[in-house]
Scaffold this active site. Structure first.
Site, PDB file in Angstrom:
ATOM      1  N   ARG A  31      43.025  45.791  35.299  1.00  0.00           N
ATOM      2  CA  ARG A  31      41.871  45.290  34.315  1.00  0.00           C
ATOM      3  C   ARG A  31      42.142  45.963  33.038  1.00  0.00           C
ATOM      4  O   ARG A  31      41.058  45.770  32.272  1.00  0.00           O
ATOM      5  CB  ARG A  31      40.435  45.001  35.060  1.00  0.00           C
ATOM      6  CG  ARG A  31      40.409  44.141  36.169  1.00  0.00           C
ATOM      7  CD  ARG A  31      38.765  43.900  36.332  1.00  0.00           C
ATOM      8  NE  ARG A  31      38.849  43.271  37.717  1.00  0.00           N
ATOM      9  CZ  ARG A  31      37.689  43.573  38.535  1.00  0.00           C
ATOM     10  NH1 ARG A  31      36.883  44.561  38.263  1.00  0.00           N
ATOM     11  NH2 ARG A  31      37.562  42.854  39.805  1.00  0.00           N
ATOM     12  N   ARG A  35      37.842  42.629  29.435  1.00  0.00           N
ATOM     13  CA  ARG A  35      36.727  42.419  28.883  1.00  0.00           C
ATOM     14  C   ARG A  35      36.302  43.789  27.899  1.00  0.00           C
ATOM     15  O   ARG A  35      35.293  43.858  27.135  1.00  0.00           O
ATOM     16  CB  ARG A  35      35.611  41.889  29.582  1.00  0.00           C
ATOM     17  CG  ARG A  35      35.644  40.580  30.088  1.00  0.00           C
ATOM     18  CD  ARG A  35      34.667  40.223  31.270  1.00  0.00           C
ATOM     19  NE  ARG A  35      35.195  40.917  32.581  1.00  0.00           N
ATOM     20  CZ  ARG A  35      34.350  40.849  33.588  1.00  0.00           C
ATOM     21  NH1 ARG A  35      33.042  40.075  33.712  1.00  0.00           N
ATOM     22  NH2 ARG A  35      34.670  41.646  34.561  1.00  0.00           N
ATOM     23  N   ARG A  44      39.703  35.589  23.235  1.00  0.00           N
ATOM     24  CA  ARG A  44      39.440  34.551  24.365  1.00  0.00           C
ATOM     25  C   ARG A  44      38.175  33.767  24.041  1.00  0.00           C
ATOM     26  O   ARG A  44      37.945  32.866  24.900  1.00  0.00           O
ATOM     27  CB  ARG A  44      39.094  35.488  25.746  1.00  0.00           C
ATOM     28  CG  ARG A  44      40.140  35.726  26.785  1.00  0.00           C
ATOM     29  CD  ARG A  44      40.463  34.448  27.453  1.00  0.00           C
ATOM     30  NE  ARG A  44      39.399  33.706  28.089  1.00  0.00           N
ATOM     31  CZ  ARG A  44      38.435  33.951  29.003  1.00  0.00           C
ATOM     32  NH1 ARG A  44      38.714  35.388  29.484  1.00  0.00           N
ATOM     33  NH2 ARG A  44      37.491  33.283  29.399  1.00  0.00           N
ATOM     34  N   ASP A  80      45.354  35.723  36.936  1.00  0.00           N
ATOM     35  CA  ASP A  80      44.173  35.621  38.004  1.00  0.00           C
ATOM     36  C   ASP A  80      44.760  35.372  39.208  1.00  0.00           C
ATOM     37  O   ASP A  80      45.888  34.646  39.380  1.00  0.00           O
ATOM     38  CB  ASP A  80      43.060  34.694  37.728  1.00  0.00           C
ATOM     39  CG  ASP A  80      41.841  34.885  38.543  1.00  0.00           C
ATOM     40  OD1 ASP A  80      40.933  35.945  38.015  1.00  0.00           O
ATOM     41  OD2 ASP A  80      41.583  34.290  39.652  1.00  0.00           O
ATOM     42  N   TYR A 155      38.601  32.930  49.670  1.00  0.00           N
ATOM     43  CA  TYR A 155      37.944  32.149  48.569  1.00  0.00           C
ATOM     44  C   TYR A 155      38.248  30.618  48.976  1.00  0.00           C
ATOM     45  O   TYR A 155      37.211  29.664  48.773  1.00  0.00           O
ATOM     46  CB  TYR A 155      38.815  32.372  47.415  1.00  0.00           C
ATOM     47  CG  TYR A 155      38.458  33.246  46.569  1.00  0.00           C
ATOM     48  CD1 TYR A 155      37.208  33.630  46.091  1.00  0.00           C
ATOM     49  CD2 TYR A 155      39.422  34.480  46.227  1.00  0.00           C
ATOM     50  CE1 TYR A 155      36.839  35.010  45.371  1.00  0.00           C
ATOM     51  CE2 TYR A 155      39.110  35.385  45.531  1.00  0.00           C
ATOM     52  CZ  TYR A 155      37.831  35.703  45.171  1.00  0.00           C
ATOM     53  OH  TYR A 155      37.457  36.847  44.255  1.00  0.00           O
TER      54      TYR A 155
END
Length: 350
Positions: A31, A35, A44, A80, A155
């Site tokens: 990561r 962010r 973004r 992702d 998921y």
């Protein structure tokens, strides 16, 4: 002498991944493109996560941002783990504050039979992004990645993130045949996604099994390992990294699945992880490991960070090779300057 010269001139990350002696301890962070960077948030703004993942120019720019800022030894492709499912036609979205949400959870034989196959054309934007990145990165290796079959299955079965994975484990034990059919389909999708990335030019791949730590070793070996092994076997010509969270008890089995490099989260010291894997497979050389600074320690101040970096580098010396990383991903509120400092500390360590 020729071998030593090659190791001095090749990218340190690839040398370490093969168990060689790199010119410096290589470091990248899970990561690292995300962010924590203000330039990422600015780029973004107004763009949905999955839309960004299918925009080659945006993928290229986001992947490059931490390379420019931090001087890391590897670039991780911005994407992702659910991208190949979405590309194949599974109705899902990434919901802010929640994560991947599947419109129609997969719980029956008909559901499994209806899962689509992934074709290379479905992820052409990802291949295009890799092409752009290879022109920008120079000698810095690009790492591709995919989600492992168990994590993607969780998921799909739960319909989204789950704390206890109760529906997943229930299906696994109540209908093993259906479970294996589901994971076989996901393994095909994952293998094709990685094949496209390798063919496009990535220099290494990482298989993320984010939720495998929820399993016992017995269940992992019975219900998961064969499918992860099939995915890893499908990847040739580049180093294969295998990582999961909370996988202390699974590390020997995860190595057995076929990884060249085993990622270790922060809960297990690297020297302890190496000993466990050596004891499980004494006829093999010590493994190459990746990790494993606790992401929270990037908030602890520079003196504490320096102590931890030195400790981890020292513990990593018992392995055949060591790629420095976090024990999981960069936290969103991490100061980017501290990430840069961490890279400097790793590079100057011996």
């Amino acid at each position: 002498m020729v071998g030593e010269m090659t190791e001095m001139t090749e990218p340190p990350l690839l040398v370490a991944a093969r168990g060689g002696t790199p010119s410096r301890t290589p470091v990248w962070f899970m990561r690292q493109a995300g962010r924590s960077l203000p330039e990422y948030r600015a780029l973004r703004a107004g763009t949905a996560m999955l839309d960004a993942c299918f925009d080659p120019e945006m993928v290229c720019e986001i992947t490059m941002q931490p390379v420019r800022r931090h001087d890391v030894d590897g670039a991780i492709l911005f994407s992702d783990i659910v991208v190949p499912l979405k590309a194949a036609g599974v109705d899902l979205d990434i919901v802010a504050g929640t994560g991947p949400v599947v419109a129609h959870p997969v719980r029956t034989r008909d559901d499994v039979a209806a899962l689509p196959e992934l074709e290379a054309g479905h992820v052409r934007p990802v291949a295009d992004a890799i092409g752009l990145l290879l022109k920008e990165l120079g000698e810095v290796p690009l790492i591709g990645f995919a989600g492992a079959p168990f994590t993607l299955a969780s998921y799909l079965v739960e319909g989204g993130p789950s704390r206890n994975h109760e529906r997943t484990k229930a299906l696994m034990h109540s209908d093993p045949d259906l479970w294996h059919a589901l994971l076989a389909k996901i393994a095909d999708i994952t293998a094709e996604f990685l094949r496209v990335q390798v063919e496009a030019g990535v220099k290494a791949v990482q298989l993320f099994d984010s939720w495998a730590g929820a399993l016992s070793e017995r269940d992992y070996r019975t219900f998961v390992l064969p499918h992860s092994a099939r995915v890893l076997e499908s990847v040739t010509g580049v180093p294969r990294i295998h990582f999961g969270v909370g996988t202390t008890e699974l590390l020997p089995a995860m190595r057995e699945a076929g990884a060249d490099v085993v990622g270790v989260d922060w809960r297990t010291p690297l020297d302890v992880a190496v000993r466990r894997m050596v004891q499980a497979a004494p006829d093999l050389p010590p493994p190459v490991v990746q990790g494993n600074l606790d992401p929270a320690l990037l908030f602890a101040g520079i003196p504490a960070l320096e102590r931890e970096v030195d400790r981890i580098v020292e513990e990593g010396k018992v392995a055949s090779g060591h790629i420095f990383n976090l024990g999981h991903g960069v936290l969103p509120d991490t100061d980017p300057d501290v990430i840069t400092k961490a890279v400097e500390l790793v590079h100057r360590s011996r």
